[in-house]
Motif scaffolding. Structure first.
Motif, short mmCIF file in Angstrom:
data_model
loop_
_atom_site.label_atom_id
_atom_site.label_comp_id
_atom_site.label_asym_id
_atom_site.label_seq_id
_atom_site.Cartn_x
_atom_site.Cartn_y
_atom_site.Cartn_z
N GLU A 39 -87.30 33.51 63.35
CA GLU A 39 -86.30 32.50 63.67
C GLU A 39 -85.50 32.93 64.90
N GLN A 80 -84.86 23.72 73.55
CA GLN A 80 -86.10 23.47 72.81
C GLN A 80 -87.24 24.33 73.34
N THR A 105 -83.06 28.01 67.86
CA THR A 105 -83.44 26.98 66.90
C THR A 105 -82.33 26.70 65.89
N SER A 118 -77.19 25.93 68.71
CA SER A 118 -77.69 25.00 69.72
C SER A 118 -76.68 23.89 70.00
N SER A 124 -86.70 27.96 72.34
CA SER A 124 -86.98 28.21 70.92
C SER A 124 -88.45 28.43 70.65
#
Length: 377
Positions: A303, A293, A307, A312, A296
Protein backbone atom coordinates in the motif's frame (compact mmCIF):
# COMPACT_ATOMS: atom_id res chain seq x y z
CA UNK A 1 -98.44 -9.38 40.96
CA UNK A 2 -96.13 -8.81 38.08
CA UNK A 3 -93.32 -11.21 37.39
CA UNK A 4 -90.17 -9.75 35.74
CA UNK A 5 -88.40 -11.98 33.28
CA UNK A 6 -84.78 -11.14 32.29
CA UNK A 7 -85.60 -11.91 28.68
CA UNK A 8 -88.08 -9.04 28.66
CA UNK A 9 -85.48 -6.54 29.94
CA UNK A 10 -82.77 -7.04 27.28
CA UNK A 11 -82.54 -8.49 23.83
CA UNK A 12 -81.87 -12.23 23.73
CA UNK A 13 -78.35 -13.32 22.74
CA UNK A 14 -77.73 -15.53 19.75
CA UNK A 15 -77.45 -19.20 20.50
CA UNK A 16 -73.77 -19.31 19.58
CA UNK A 17 -72.86 -16.64 22.17
CA UNK A 18 -74.66 -18.05 25.21
CA UNK A 19 -71.84 -20.32 26.41
CA UNK A 20 -68.84 -17.94 26.61
CA UNK A 21 -66.45 -16.81 29.31
CA UNK A 22 -67.48 -13.93 31.57
CA UNK A 23 -65.02 -11.63 29.80
CA UNK A 24 -66.40 -12.46 26.40
CA UNK A 25 -69.95 -12.23 27.71
CA UNK A 26 -69.22 -8.75 29.05
CA UNK A 27 -67.98 -7.70 25.61
CA UNK A 28 -70.97 -9.11 23.79
CA UNK A 29 -73.35 -7.68 26.34
CA UNK A 30 -71.87 -4.27 25.71
CA UNK A 31 -72.25 -4.67 22.00
CA UNK A 32 -75.85 -5.72 22.24
CA UNK A 33 -76.74 -3.18 24.89
CA UNK A 34 -79.81 -1.19 23.99
CA UNK A 35 -78.01 2.01 25.12
CA UNK A 36 -76.67 4.09 22.19
CA UNK A 37 -72.88 3.73 21.68
CA UNK A 38 -70.59 6.77 22.08
CA UNK A 39 -70.03 8.80 18.92
CA UNK A 40 -67.34 7.36 16.66
CA UNK A 41 -64.31 9.66 16.33
CA UNK A 42 -62.96 9.65 12.81
CA UNK A 43 -60.56 12.55 13.22
CA UNK A 44 -57.92 10.79 15.34
CA UNK A 45 -57.90 7.88 12.89
CA UNK A 46 -57.25 10.16 9.94
CA UNK A 47 -54.49 11.96 11.84
CA UNK A 48 -52.85 8.70 12.82
CA UNK A 49 -52.66 7.71 9.20
CA UNK A 50 -50.45 10.73 8.56
CA UNK A 51 -47.42 9.21 10.30
CA UNK A 52 -45.39 10.23 13.33
CA UNK A 53 -46.04 13.86 14.08
CA UNK A 54 -46.69 16.07 17.11
CA UNK A 55 -49.59 14.99 19.34
CA UNK A 56 -52.65 17.20 19.05
CA UNK A 57 -54.73 18.47 21.93
CA UNK A 58 -57.36 15.75 21.50
CA UNK A 59 -54.83 12.92 21.71
CA UNK A 60 -54.52 12.45 17.95
CA UNK A 61 -51.49 13.09 15.76
CA UNK A 62 -51.35 15.66 13.03
CA UNK A 63 -49.08 15.36 10.00
CA UNK A 64 -46.63 18.25 9.75
CA UNK A 65 -43.77 18.85 7.30
CA UNK A 66 -40.20 18.23 8.54
CA UNK A 67 -38.55 21.28 10.14
CA UNK A 68 -36.56 23.44 7.77
CA UNK A 69 -34.13 24.79 10.37
CA UNK A 70 -31.86 21.71 10.75
CA UNK A 71 -31.58 21.29 6.97
CA UNK A 72 -30.51 24.93 6.57
CA UNK A 73 -27.98 24.66 9.40
CA UNK A 74 -26.51 21.49 7.90
CA UNK A 75 -26.14 23.24 4.53
CA UNK A 76 -24.44 26.23 6.16
CA UNK A 77 -22.03 24.00 8.10
CA UNK A 78 -21.09 22.10 4.94
CA UNK A 79 -20.63 25.24 2.82
CA UNK A 80 -19.60 27.91 5.30
CA UNK A 81 -16.41 28.85 3.44
CA UNK A 82 -18.01 29.81 0.10
CA UNK A 83 -20.97 31.39 1.90
CA UNK A 84 -18.62 33.52 4.01
CA UNK A 85 -16.61 34.60 0.97
CA UNK A 86 -19.69 35.42 -1.09
CA UNK A 87 -21.18 37.30 1.85
CA UNK A 88 -17.97 39.31 2.29
CA UNK A 89 -17.81 40.20 -1.40
CA UNK A 90 -21.48 41.19 -1.46
CA UNK A 91 -21.00 43.37 1.62
CA UNK A 92 -17.99 45.07 0.05
CA UNK A 93 -19.84 45.80 -3.19
CA UNK A 94 -22.93 47.14 -1.41
CA UNK A 95 -21.07 49.31 1.08
CA UNK A 96 -17.25 49.50 1.02
CA UNK A 97 -17.08 51.86 4.00
CA UNK A 98 -16.67 49.15 6.60
CA UNK A 99 -14.01 47.30 4.60
CA UNK A 100 -12.01 50.47 4.01
CA UNK A 101 -12.24 51.27 7.71
CA UNK A 102 -10.95 47.79 8.55
CA UNK A 103 -8.02 48.32 6.20
CA UNK A 104 -7.27 51.74 7.67
CA UNK A 105 -6.98 50.37 11.22
CA UNK A 106 -5.44 47.01 10.16
CA UNK A 107 -8.29 45.11 11.78
CA UNK A 108 -7.34 41.81 10.18
CA UNK A 109 -3.61 41.96 10.76
CA UNK A 110 -3.74 39.10 13.29
CA UNK A 111 -5.78 36.73 11.11
CA UNK A 112 -2.89 34.74 9.61
CA UNK A 113 -1.21 34.33 12.97
CA UNK A 114 -4.50 33.17 14.47
CA UNK A 115 -5.11 30.69 11.65
CA UNK A 116 -1.84 28.88 12.29
CA UNK A 117 -2.22 28.97 16.08
CA UNK A 118 -5.76 27.54 16.01
CA UNK A 119 -4.85 24.91 13.44
CA UNK A 120 -1.86 23.85 15.50
CA UNK A 121 -3.87 23.62 18.72
CA UNK A 122 -6.54 21.44 17.07
CA UNK A 123 -4.03 19.02 15.58
CA UNK A 124 -4.00 15.52 16.99
CA UNK A 125 -0.73 13.78 17.75
CA UNK A 126 -1.85 10.76 15.78
CA UNK A 127 -2.48 12.91 12.69
CA UNK A 128 0.91 14.57 13.04
CA UNK A 129 2.65 11.19 13.13
CA UNK A 130 0.66 10.05 10.11
CA UNK A 131 1.68 13.20 8.23
CA UNK A 132 5.35 12.43 8.84
CA UNK A 133 4.85 8.93 7.44
CA UNK A 134 3.26 10.42 4.33
CA UNK A 135 6.28 12.58 3.48
CA UNK A 136 6.35 11.40 -0.20
CA UNK A 137 2.81 12.75 -0.70
CA UNK A 138 3.75 16.02 1.02
CA UNK A 139 6.88 16.33 -1.10
CA UNK A 140 4.87 15.92 -4.27
CA UNK A 141 2.37 18.52 -3.03
CA UNK A 142 5.13 21.06 -2.39
CA UNK A 143 6.63 20.40 -5.80
CA UNK A 144 3.25 20.91 -7.44
CA UNK A 145 2.61 24.15 -5.54
CA UNK A 146 6.00 25.80 -5.96
CA UNK A 147 7.41 24.41 -9.21
CA UNK A 148 4.86 22.74 -11.48
CA UNK A 149 1.81 25.01 -11.25
CA UNK A 150 3.82 28.27 -11.57
CA UNK A 151 4.94 26.95 -14.96
CA UNK A 152 1.36 27.52 -16.19
CA UNK A 153 1.96 31.26 -15.86
CA UNK A 154 4.23 31.06 -18.90
CA UNK A 155 1.24 30.09 -21.06
CA UNK A 156 -1.34 32.34 -19.43
CA UNK A 157 0.65 35.51 -20.15
CA UNK A 158 0.47 34.65 -23.85
CA UNK A 159 -3.30 35.33 -23.88
CA UNK A 160 -4.10 38.63 -25.56
CA UNK A 161 -6.68 40.42 -23.47
CA UNK A 162 -7.78 43.88 -22.35
CA UNK A 163 -7.27 45.07 -19.72
CA UNK A 164 -3.89 43.40 -19.76
CA UNK A 165 -3.64 43.44 -15.97
CA UNK A 166 -6.39 40.82 -15.71
CA UNK A 167 -4.31 38.18 -17.47
CA UNK A 168 -1.12 39.28 -15.72
CA UNK A 169 -2.86 39.00 -12.37
CA UNK A 170 -4.01 35.43 -13.08
CA UNK A 171 -0.49 34.53 -14.19
CA UNK A 172 0.87 35.91 -10.93
CA UNK A 173 -1.79 33.94 -9.08
CA UNK A 174 -0.29 30.72 -10.49
CA UNK A 175 3.06 31.57 -8.91
CA UNK A 176 1.65 31.90 -5.39
CA UNK A 177 1.84 29.29 -2.61
CA UNK A 178 -1.28 27.59 -1.34
CA UNK A 179 -4.10 29.19 0.66
CA UNK A 180 -3.50 29.98 4.32
CA UNK A 181 -6.67 28.48 5.81
CA UNK A 182 -9.27 27.17 3.35
CA UNK A 183 -7.17 24.22 2.19
CA UNK A 184 -6.74 22.95 5.75
CA UNK A 185 -10.40 23.53 6.58
CA UNK A 186 -11.69 21.74 3.49
CA UNK A 187 -9.27 18.87 4.14
CA UNK A 188 -10.81 18.42 7.59
CA UNK A 189 -14.32 18.42 6.11
CA UNK A 190 -13.31 15.86 3.49
CA UNK A 191 -11.88 13.48 6.10
CA UNK A 192 -8.30 14.04 4.97
CA UNK A 193 -5.20 14.38 7.10
CA UNK A 194 -5.29 17.95 8.40
CA UNK A 195 -1.73 17.72 9.75
CA UNK A 196 -0.39 16.97 6.28
CA UNK A 197 -2.47 19.82 4.86
CA UNK A 198 -1.19 22.26 7.49
CA UNK A 199 2.42 21.15 6.97
CA UNK A 200 2.18 21.77 3.21
CA UNK A 201 0.52 25.11 3.87
CA UNK A 202 3.18 26.38 6.27
CA UNK A 203 6.17 25.05 4.32
CA UNK A 204 4.93 26.23 0.91
CA UNK A 205 4.28 29.73 2.22
CA UNK A 206 7.70 29.89 3.86
CA UNK A 207 9.46 28.54 0.77
CA UNK A 208 7.39 30.96 -1.26
CA UNK A 209 9.71 33.67 0.03
CA UNK A 210 12.30 32.24 -2.35
CA UNK A 211 10.20 30.71 -5.12
CA UNK A 212 7.67 33.50 -5.72
CA UNK A 213 10.22 36.19 -6.77
CA UNK A 214 12.03 33.69 -8.98
CA UNK A 215 8.83 32.49 -10.64
CA UNK A 216 7.59 36.02 -11.24
CA UNK A 217 10.90 37.09 -12.76
CA UNK A 218 11.20 34.01 -14.97
CA UNK A 219 7.65 33.49 -16.24
CA UNK A 220 6.14 36.98 -16.14
CA UNK A 221 8.83 39.66 -15.91
CA UNK A 222 10.93 38.20 -18.73
CA UNK A 223 7.89 37.74 -20.98
CA UNK A 224 6.71 41.29 -20.40
CA UNK A 225 10.17 42.78 -20.84
CA UNK A 226 10.05 44.21 -17.32
CA UNK A 227 12.85 44.03 -14.77
CA UNK A 228 11.32 43.16 -11.41
CA UNK A 229 12.87 44.31 -8.10
CA UNK A 230 13.61 40.75 -7.02
CA UNK A 231 15.80 41.64 -4.06
CA UNK A 232 13.31 44.17 -2.74
CA UNK A 233 10.48 41.72 -3.22
CA UNK A 234 12.41 39.03 -1.37
CA UNK A 235 12.96 41.31 1.63
CA UNK A 236 9.31 42.29 1.59
CA UNK A 237 8.14 38.68 1.60
CA UNK A 238 10.42 37.91 4.51
CA UNK A 239 8.62 40.52 6.57
CA UNK A 240 5.12 39.76 5.38
CA UNK A 241 5.35 35.99 5.72
CA UNK A 242 7.66 35.53 8.67
CA UNK A 243 5.93 38.32 10.57
CA UNK A 244 2.28 37.52 9.81
CA UNK A 245 0.98 40.38 11.90
CA UNK A 246 1.13 42.67 8.87
CA UNK A 247 -0.15 40.13 6.35
CA UNK A 248 -3.80 39.34 7.11
CA UNK A 249 -5.55 40.92 4.13
CA UNK A 250 -8.90 39.33 3.25
CA UNK A 251 -11.01 39.46 0.05
CA UNK A 252 -13.64 41.61 1.76
CA UNK A 253 -11.10 44.40 2.38
CA UNK A 254 -9.55 44.14 -1.09
CA UNK A 255 -12.90 44.35 -2.88
CA UNK A 256 -13.88 47.29 -0.67
CA UNK A 257 -10.75 49.18 -1.68
CA UNK A 258 -11.17 48.37 -5.39
CA UNK A 259 -14.96 48.71 -5.61
CA UNK A 260 -15.04 51.76 -7.88
CA UNK A 261 -12.46 50.26 -10.22
CA UNK A 262 -14.32 46.94 -10.31
CA UNK A 263 -17.58 48.62 -11.24
CA UNK A 264 -15.88 50.42 -14.13
CA UNK A 265 -14.80 47.16 -15.81
CA UNK A 266 -16.94 45.77 -18.62
CA UNK A 267 -18.99 42.78 -17.56
CA UNK A 268 -17.87 40.73 -20.57
CA UNK A 269 -14.18 41.19 -19.81
CA UNK A 270 -14.69 40.29 -16.17
CA UNK A 271 -16.73 37.20 -17.08
CA UNK A 272 -13.99 35.97 -19.41
CA UNK A 273 -11.30 36.30 -16.74
CA UNK A 274 -13.55 34.55 -14.23
CA UNK A 275 -13.96 31.67 -16.70
CA UNK A 276 -10.20 31.47 -17.21
CA UNK A 277 -9.73 31.33 -13.43
CA UNK A 278 -12.26 28.50 -13.14
CA UNK A 279 -10.58 26.52 -15.93
CA UNK A 280 -7.20 27.12 -14.29
CA UNK A 281 -8.34 25.64 -10.98
CA UNK A 282 -10.04 22.68 -12.68
CA UNK A 283 -6.79 22.03 -14.54
CA UNK A 284 -4.84 22.04 -11.27
CA UNK A 285 -7.31 19.61 -9.67
CA UNK A 286 -7.13 17.28 -12.68
CA UNK A 287 -3.34 17.45 -12.81
CA UNK A 288 -2.81 16.68 -9.13
CA UNK A 289 -5.42 13.90 -9.06
CA UNK A 290 -3.95 12.26 -12.18
CA UNK A 291 -0.38 12.59 -10.91
CA UNK A 292 -1.31 10.92 -7.60
CA UNK A 293 -3.03 8.13 -9.48
CA UNK A 294 0.09 7.53 -11.55
CA UNK A 295 2.36 7.65 -8.51
CA UNK A 296 0.15 5.10 -6.73
CA UNK A 297 0.87 2.62 -9.52
CA UNK A 298 4.60 2.62 -8.70
CA UNK A 299 4.06 0.45 -5.61
CA UNK A 300 1.69 -2.32 -6.56
CA UNK A 301 2.85 -4.93 -4.04
CA UNK A 302 2.33 -2.78 -0.96
CA UNK A 303 0.00 0.00 0.00
CA UNK A 304 1.32 3.41 -1.01
CA UNK A 305 0.69 6.72 0.70
CA UNK A 306 -0.54 7.98 -2.65
CA UNK A 307 -3.45 5.51 -2.60
CA UNK A 308 -4.61 6.53 0.87
CA UNK A 309 -7.80 8.57 0.75
CA UNK A 310 -6.68 10.50 3.82
CA UNK A 311 -3.44 11.67 2.22
CA UNK A 312 -4.52 12.02 -1.41
CA UNK A 313 -7.42 14.32 -0.57
CA UNK A 314 -5.16 16.57 1.49
CA UNK A 315 -2.65 16.84 -1.37
CA UNK A 316 -5.29 17.42 -4.07
CA UNK A 317 -6.99 20.22 -2.14
CA UNK A 318 -3.92 22.03 -0.81
CA UNK A 319 -1.79 21.68 -3.96
CA UNK A 320 -4.59 22.96 -6.22
CA UNK A 321 -5.26 26.20 -4.35
CA UNK A 322 -3.45 29.53 -4.53
CA UNK A 323 -3.34 32.17 -1.83
CA UNK A 324 -4.70 35.69 -2.26
CA UNK A 325 -3.02 37.52 0.69
CA UNK A 326 0.51 36.76 -0.53
CA UNK A 327 -0.40 37.96 -4.01
CA UNK A 328 -1.74 41.21 -2.55
CA UNK A 329 1.51 41.68 -0.64
CA UNK A 330 3.50 41.06 -3.83
CA UNK A 331 1.39 43.48 -5.90
CA UNK A 332 1.75 46.23 -3.31
CA UNK A 333 5.52 45.85 -3.27
CA UNK A 334 5.83 45.92 -7.07
CA UNK A 335 4.50 49.47 -7.05
CA UNK A 336 2.76 49.25 -10.43
CA UNK A 337 5.66 47.63 -12.30
CA UNK A 338 3.26 45.14 -13.94
CA UNK A 339 0.24 47.42 -14.19
CA UNK A 340 -2.50 48.96 -12.09
CA UNK A 341 -2.60 47.22 -8.71
CA UNK A 342 -6.39 47.11 -8.50
CA UNK A 343 -6.73 45.47 -11.91
CA UNK A 344 -4.10 42.89 -10.96
CA UNK A 345 -5.91 41.94 -7.76
CA UNK A 346 -9.54 41.89 -8.96
CA UNK A 347 -9.39 38.71 -11.13
CA UNK A 348 -7.43 36.94 -8.42
CA UNK A 349 -10.14 37.76 -5.87
CA UNK A 350 -12.65 36.10 -8.21
CA UNK A 351 -10.31 33.14 -8.76
CA UNK A 352 -9.86 32.77 -5.00
CA UNK A 353 -13.62 32.67 -4.44
CA UNK A 354 -14.16 30.26 -7.32
CA UNK A 355 -11.59 27.79 -6.07
CA UNK A 356 -13.22 27.70 -2.64
CA UNK A 357 -16.67 27.13 -4.16
CA UNK A 358 -15.42 24.40 -6.51
CA UNK A 359 -13.50 22.63 -3.76
CA UNK A 360 -16.48 22.85 -1.41
CA UNK A 361 -18.60 21.09 -4.03
CA UNK A 362 -15.87 18.47 -4.43
CA UNK A 363 -15.65 17.94 -0.66
CA UNK A 364 -19.42 17.52 -0.35
CA UNK A 365 -19.33 14.96 -3.16
CA UNK A 366 -16.58 13.05 -1.37
CA UNK A 367 -18.57 13.08 1.86
CA UNK A 368 -21.73 11.83 0.17
CA UNK A 369 -19.78 9.03 -1.48
CA UNK A 370 -18.23 8.07 1.86
CA UNK A 371 -21.68 8.05 3.47
CA UNK A 372 -23.06 5.82 0.73
CA UNK A 373 -20.11 3.47 1.14
CA UNK A 374 -20.66 3.33 4.91
CA UNK A 375 -24.36 2.62 4.48
CA UNK A 376 -23.63 -0.14 1.96
CA UNK A 377 -21.47 -1.92 4.55
Amino acid sequence: MITHYPSLLRAPLPAGLRHLTPHAFHFTATVYSPLPPPPFRVRPLRAAAGGGSPVAGDGGKRATPPPLGPAVLDFVRSNFLPLALIGGIALALLDPTLGCLAHKYSLSKYSTFGIFIISGLTLRTKELGAALQAWPAGLFGLGSILMLTPFLAKFIVQIQFFPREFITGLAMFCCMPTTLSSGVTLTQLAGGNSALALAMTVISNLLGIIFVPLSLAKYIGAGAGVSLPTEKLFKSLVSTLLIPLILGKVPWIQVSRSRSMLLSVQAKAFAITVTIGVLLHLALLAFNATALQLLSCLKQKEESVFTSKEYSRAVILVASQKTLPVLVAVVEQLGGALGESGFLVIPCVAAHINQIIIDSILVNWWRQRDQQSTNAK
